[in-house]
Design a protein around this motif. Structure first.
Motif, PDB file in Angstrom:
ATOM      1  N   TYR A   1       0.835  -1.203   0.000  1.00  0.00           N
ATOM      2  CA  TYR A   1       0.000   0.000   0.000  1.00  0.00           C
ATOM      3  C   TYR A   1       0.877   1.263   0.000  1.00  0.00           C
ATOM      4  CZ  TYR A   1      -4.079   2.845   0.803  1.00  0.00           C
ATOM      5  OH  TYR A   1      -5.084   3.761   0.653  1.00  0.00           O
TER       6      TYR A   1
ATOM      7  N   TYR B   1       0.144   4.683   0.088  1.00  0.00           N
ATOM      8  CA  TYR B   1      -0.264   6.007   0.602  1.00  0.00           C
ATOM      9  C   TYR B   1       0.193   6.233   2.049  1.00  0.00           C
ATOM     10  CZ  TYR B   1      -3.071   9.939   2.102  1.00  0.00           C
ATOM     11  OH  TYR B   1      -3.460  11.159   2.606  1.00  0.00           O
TER      12      TYR B   1
ATOM     13  N   SER C   1       1.678  15.258   3.802  1.00  0.00           N
ATOM     14  CA  SER C   1       1.334  16.672   3.656  1.00  0.00           C
ATOM     15  C   SER C   1       1.343  17.392   5.004  1.00  0.00           C
ATOM     16  CB  SER C   1      -0.034  16.823   2.992  1.00  0.00           C
ATOM     17  OG  SER C   1      -1.039  16.827   3.958  1.00  0.00           O
TER      18      SER C   1
ATOM     19  N   ASN D   1     -10.609   8.453   7.828  1.00  0.00           N
ATOM     20  CA  ASN D   1     -10.518   7.952   6.450  1.00  0.00           C
ATOM     21  C   ASN D   1     -10.324   6.442   6.398  1.00  0.00           C
ATOM     22  OD1 ASN D   1     -10.612  10.658   5.287  1.00  0.00           O
ATOM     23  ND2 ASN D   1      -8.636  10.880   6.312  1.00  0.00           N
TER      24      ASN D   1
ATOM     25  N   HIS E   1     -13.763   2.820   3.993  1.00  0.00           N
ATOM     26  CA  HIS E   1     -13.058   1.802   3.208  1.00  0.00           C
ATOM     27  C   HIS E   1     -13.526   0.384   3.539  1.00  0.00           C
ATOM     28  CE1 HIS E   1     -10.478   5.290   3.085  1.00  0.00           C
ATOM     29  NE2 HIS E   1      -9.652   4.725   2.232  1.00  0.00           N
TER      30      HIS E   1
ATOM     31  N   TYR F   1     -13.593   5.552  -5.566  1.00  0.00           N
ATOM     32  CA  TYR F   1     -12.702   4.588  -6.225  1.00  0.00           C
ATOM     33  C   TYR F   1     -12.813   3.314  -5.411  1.00  0.00           C
ATOM     34  CZ  TYR F   1      -9.623   6.989  -2.827  1.00  0.00           C
ATOM     35  OH  TYR F   1      -9.117   7.581  -1.711  1.00  0.00           O
TER      36      TYR F   1
ATOM     37  N   GLU G   1     -11.329   1.854  -3.071  1.00  0.00           N
ATOM     38  CA  GLU G   1     -11.173   1.895  -1.607  1.00  0.00           C
ATOM     39  C   GLU G   1     -12.299   2.643  -0.920  1.00  0.00           C
ATOM     40  OE1 GLU G   1      -7.327   3.551  -0.726  1.00  0.00           O
ATOM     41  OE2 GLU G   1      -6.360   2.169  -2.100  1.00  0.00           O
TER      42      GLU G   1
ATOM     43  N   GLY H   1       0.733  15.400  -7.494  1.00  0.00           N
ATOM     44  CA  GLY H   1       0.077  14.555  -6.502  1.00  0.00           C
ATOM     45  C   GLY H   1      -0.595  13.375  -7.197  1.00  0.00           C
TER      46      GLY H   1
ATOM     47  N   THR I   1      -2.572  10.988  -6.743  1.00  0.00           N
ATOM     48  CA  THR I   1      -3.553  10.555  -5.742  1.00  0.00           C
ATOM     49  C   THR I   1      -4.389   9.376  -6.236  1.00  0.00           C
ATOM     50  OG1 THR I   1      -5.218  12.055  -6.631  1.00  0.00           O
ATOM     51  CG2 THR I   1      -3.801  12.941  -4.916  1.00  0.00           C
TER      52      THR I   1
ATOM     53  N   LYS J   1      -7.473   9.554  -6.008  1.00  0.00           N
ATOM     54  CA  LYS J   1      -8.548  10.285  -6.693  1.00  0.00           C
ATOM     55  C   LYS J   1      -8.214  10.479  -8.177  1.00  0.00           C
ATOM     56  CE  LYS J   1      -8.320  13.785  -3.747  1.00  0.00           C
ATOM     57  NZ  LYS J   1      -7.459  13.275  -2.677  1.00  0.00           N
TER      58      LYS J   1
ATOM     59  N   ASP K   1       5.289  13.465  -7.265  1.00  0.00           N
ATOM     60  CA  ASP K   1       4.768  13.104  -5.941  1.00  0.00           C
ATOM     61  C   ASP K   1       5.942  12.983  -4.979  1.00  0.00           C
ATOM     62  OD1 ASP K   1       1.811  11.738  -5.070  1.00  0.00           O
ATOM     63  OD2 ASP K   1       3.480  11.392  -3.695  1.00  0.00           O
ATOM     64  N   THR K   2       5.679  13.275  -3.704  1.00  0.00           N
ATOM     65  CA  THR K   2       6.753  13.239  -2.712  1.00  0.00           C
ATOM     66  C   THR K   2       6.879  11.868  -2.029  1.00  0.00           C
ATOM     67  OG1 THR K   2       5.149  14.078  -1.120  1.00  0.00           O
ATOM     68  CG2 THR K   2       6.625  15.707  -2.117  1.00  0.00           C
ATOM     69  N   THR K   3       5.893  10.988  -2.238  1.00  0.00           N
ATOM     70  CA  THR K   3       5.871   9.714  -1.501  1.00  0.00           C
ATOM     71  C   THR K   3       6.881   8.706  -2.042  1.00  0.00           C
ATOM     72  OG1 THR K   3       3.492  10.115  -1.391  1.00  0.00           O
ATOM     73  CG2 THR K   3       4.271   7.982  -0.571  1.00  0.00           C
TER      74      THR K   3
ATOM     75  N   LYS L   1       5.812   5.710  -4.070  1.00  0.00           N
ATOM     76  CA  LYS L   1       5.163   5.900  -5.379  1.00  0.00           C
ATOM     77  C   LYS L   1       6.153   6.221  -6.507  1.00  0.00           C
ATOM     78  CE  LYS L   1       0.769   7.589  -3.485  1.00  0.00           C
ATOM     79  NZ  LYS L   1      -0.325   8.559  -3.579  1.00  0.00           N
TER      80      LYS L   1
ATOM     81  N   ASN M   1      -7.182  18.762  -3.158  1.00  0.00           N
ATOM     82  CA  ASN M   1      -7.542  18.966  -1.746  1.00  0.00           C
ATOM     83  C   ASN M   1      -6.419  19.656  -0.959  1.00  0.00           C
ATOM     84  OD1 ASN M   1      -6.598  16.339  -2.618  1.00  0.00           O
ATOM     85  ND2 ASN M   1      -6.639  15.670  -0.506  1.00  0.00           N
TER      86      ASN M   1
ATOM     87  N   GLU N   1      -1.802  24.496   0.221  1.00  0.00           N
ATOM     88  CA  GLU N   1      -0.436  24.082   0.585  1.00  0.00           C
ATOM     89  C   GLU N   1       0.464  24.067  -0.661  1.00  0.00           C
ATOM     90  OE1 GLU N   1      -0.285  20.432   2.905  1.00  0.00           O
ATOM     91  OE2 GLU N   1       1.841  20.142   2.437  1.00  0.00           O
TER      92      GLU N   1
HETATM   93  P1  JHZ Z   1      -4.295  12.549  -0.904  1.00  0.00           P
HETATM   94  C1  JHZ Z   1      -5.616   8.454  -0.117  1.00  0.00           C
HETATM   95  O1  JHZ Z   1      -6.277   9.126  -1.162  1.00  0.00           O
HETATM   96  C2  JHZ Z   1      -6.087   7.044  -0.093  1.00  0.00           C
HETATM   97  P2  JHZ Z   1      -5.512  10.147  -2.102  1.00  0.00           P
HETATM   98  C3  JHZ Z   1      -7.066   6.729   0.969  1.00  0.00           C
HETATM   99  N1  JHZ Z   1      -7.984   5.784   0.426  1.00  0.00           N
HETATM  100  C4  JHZ Z   1      -7.843   7.883   1.478  1.00  0.00           C
HETATM  101  O2  JHZ Z   1      -8.925   7.752   1.941  1.00  0.00           O
HETATM  102  C5  JHZ Z   1      -7.204   9.210   1.516  1.00  0.00           C
HETATM  103  O3  JHZ Z   1      -5.876   9.134   1.090  1.00  0.00           O
HETATM  104  C6  JHZ Z   1      -7.220   9.770   2.890  1.00  0.00           C
HETATM  105  C7  JHZ Z   1       1.199  13.925  -2.682  1.00  0.00           C
HETATM  106  N2  JHZ Z   1       1.622  15.288  -2.360  1.00  0.00           N
HETATM  107  O4  JHZ Z   1      -4.015  12.766   0.521  1.00  0.00           O
HETATM  108  C8  JHZ Z   1       1.184  12.980  -1.525  1.00  0.00           C
HETATM  109  C9  JHZ Z   1       2.738  15.800  -3.001  1.00  0.00           C
HETATM  110  O5  JHZ Z   1       3.381  15.111  -3.791  1.00  0.00           O
HETATM  111  O6  JHZ Z   1      -5.055  13.585  -1.593  1.00  0.00           O
HETATM  112  C10 JHZ Z   1       0.097  12.012  -1.895  1.00  0.00           C
HETATM  113  O7  JHZ Z   1       0.610  11.000  -2.732  1.00  0.00           O
HETATM  114  N3  JHZ Z   1       3.121  17.077  -2.695  1.00  0.00           N
HETATM  115  C11 JHZ Z   1      -6.374   6.153   2.150  1.00  0.00           C
HETATM  116  O8  JHZ Z   1      -4.338   9.466  -2.682  1.00  0.00           O
HETATM  117  C12 JHZ Z   1      -0.872  12.852  -2.705  1.00  0.00           C
HETATM  118  O9  JHZ Z   1      -0.152  13.975  -3.157  1.00  0.00           O
HETATM  119  C13 JHZ Z   1       2.416  17.874  -1.835  1.00  0.00           C
HETATM  120  O10 JHZ Z   1       2.804  19.038  -1.615  1.00  0.00           O
HETATM  121  O11 JHZ Z   1      -6.497  10.714  -3.028  1.00  0.00           O
HETATM  122  C14 JHZ Z   1      -2.033  13.352  -1.868  1.00  0.00           C
HETATM  123  O12 JHZ Z   1      -2.923  12.301  -1.682  1.00  0.00           O
HETATM  124  C15 JHZ Z   1       1.252  17.346  -1.219  1.00  0.00           C
HETATM  125  C16 JHZ Z   1       0.447  18.191  -0.283  1.00  0.00           C
HETATM  126  C17 JHZ Z   1       0.887  16.051  -1.508  1.00  0.00           C
HETATM  127  O13 JHZ Z   1      -5.046  11.180  -0.963  1.00  0.00           O
END
Ligand code: JHZ
Length: 392
Positions: free
Chosen positions: A58, A60, A65, A153, A157, A198, A200, A302, A304, A306, A326-328, A331, A363, A367
């Protein structure tokens, strides 16, 4: 359940591809949304077994953030001051973004994804690498019951929410409280955020639906806070119906009133939403294709879960969006499912190399805009589909 929207064949949102398996046939499922007129629940119609989504791969991490880190920190302070719990449990503790604000002796995490549980275990937090259920609830509460259960969150799921509430009910102490935080259906409708759905996200809850479900388990909502996280969420404070220690606040009535006024109890509201989403798809594609025809370079920001819904519903691939930043760590150098767009390690945006940036993590717009001030100042533009597709 009555169907109101078909978002087409979709891969599993967080099943990122590696270069090796890029050519393999991906597992897809039909993403359709339905409304249950008896309990007012909005959910996806076909579901995917949990083990296929929440496992050791997984990707995420909640702590990626600043917005989320701050939100969990502030809530932790409030919990300590207001409820003073001795024993706390978090269901879906992810990489420990909430846990880390508490003393290790006071809090327990439950996280079925091994790679994430490993992170909190390494920091010394008791973490059960299991799915939350009655068996685990009994195991955890052999000596003491729990004063406060928190879950953000995660409930949205889990398909079998009844079994979840039974296990929560068993674990909670007599005057124990439950805090749930999930995206708000009202905000999702208002923002045309169809990408909240989606594999999840089985449910996007309204207060109306949640209140009805909780009643079956002798639980009731006594306060609600609206938070801006994940595009607009509700933080529900829940107690046992027969516990008179906390009075039911006006916020609960206010939420119910706003949801009823918007029409969340009526199927027609969802049909209208469905029409808006079809237009959203057409409009987004029109914007992107026009830019592409003018030889503009577009990337995504990002990667995501989404984004997976948007890209696959709108048939957007790497001919339109070159790559995502993406910063993760989990990923990076992988590919988004279905669209097969590459995810690259984040670098500060530079207007010299690119023209437009699709906001996958819409979302976190504030930031991200703060971080990318220089890109915006030098003429760089963002594209969003929320609430309607446009260049910002
Ligand atoms: P983010 C996930 O959904 C999956 P996602 C899950 N099902 C859920 O419910 C929500 O989270 C809570 C990146 N990022 O939070 C980090 C940057 O790269 O909208 C993340 O990969 N630079 C559990 O994936 C992604 O964006 C940045 O500056 O739709 C954000 O993912 C920032 C702020 C984020 O959730």
């Amino acid at each position: 359940m009555k169907k109101f929207l078909d978002l087409g064949l979709q891969p599993l949102a967080n099943s990122l591809l590696t270069k090796k398996n890029l050519k393999k046939k991906e597992k897809k499922f039909r993403l359709q949304l339905g409304f249950n007129s008896k309990n007012y629940l909005v959910s996806i119609i076909n579901t995917v077994p949990k083990e296929k989504m929440f496992n050791e791969k997984y990707p995420y991490k909640s702590s990626e953030s600043h917005t989320m880190r701050l939100s969990f920190k502030n809530l932790s302070k409030k919990i300590k001051n207001k409820f003073k719990p001795i024993k706390i449990l978090e269901i879906g503790s992810n990489d420990g973004v909430f846990l880390k604000n508490f003393n290790k002796k006071n809090i327990i995490g439950v996280e079925p994804c091994k790679n994430l549980a490993k992170i909190t275990k390494a920091k010394g937090y008791k973490t059960y690498t299991e799915y939350w259920n009655m068996k685990l609830s009994k195991k955890i509460t052999q000596k003491n019951k729990i004063d406060l259960i928190y879950s953000a969150n995660t409930l949205s799921h889990i398909k079998d929410i009844s079994s979840i509430f039974k296990a929560i009910n068993f674990a909670l102490s007599k005057n124990g409280i439950l805090i749930l935080e999930d995206p708000s259906l009202l905000e999702c409708m208002r923002k045309n955020a169809y990408d909240q759905f989606y594999c999840e996200h089985i449910y996007v809850f309204s207060t109306i639906a949640l209140q009805k479900i909780l009643k079956n388990f002798g639980l009731e909502i006594f306060d609600i806070e609206k938070t801006s996280t994940h595009g607009g969420s509700n933080r529900y404070y829940i107690k046992r119906c027969n516990d008179n220690f906390y009075e039911v606040k006006q916020s609960v009535k206010n939420n119910l009133k706003a949801e009823k006024k918007y029409g969340l109890q009526s199927f027609l509201t969802y049909k209208k939403f469905s029409k808006r989403i079809l237009n959203s798809k057409k409009k987004l594609l029109k914007i992107l294709l026009k830019l592409k025809n003018n030889n503009k370079k577009i990337i995504g920001y990002g990667a995501t879960a989404k984004s997976c819904t948007v890209l696959n519903y709108c048939n957007i691939n790497d001919k339109i969006i070159d790559y995502f930043y993406d910063t993760t760590s989990f990923k990076i150098n992988k590919y988004l499912p279905g669209s097969k767009i590459k995810i690259k390690k984040y670098k500060k945006l530079n207007f010299k190399n690119l023209d437009y940036v699709f906001l996958g993590a819409w979302n976190f717009k504030s930031e991200i805009f703060k971080k990318e001030k220089s890109f915006i100042r030098s003429g760089g533009k963002f594209i969003t589909h929320i609430p309607t597709p446009k260049i910002l």
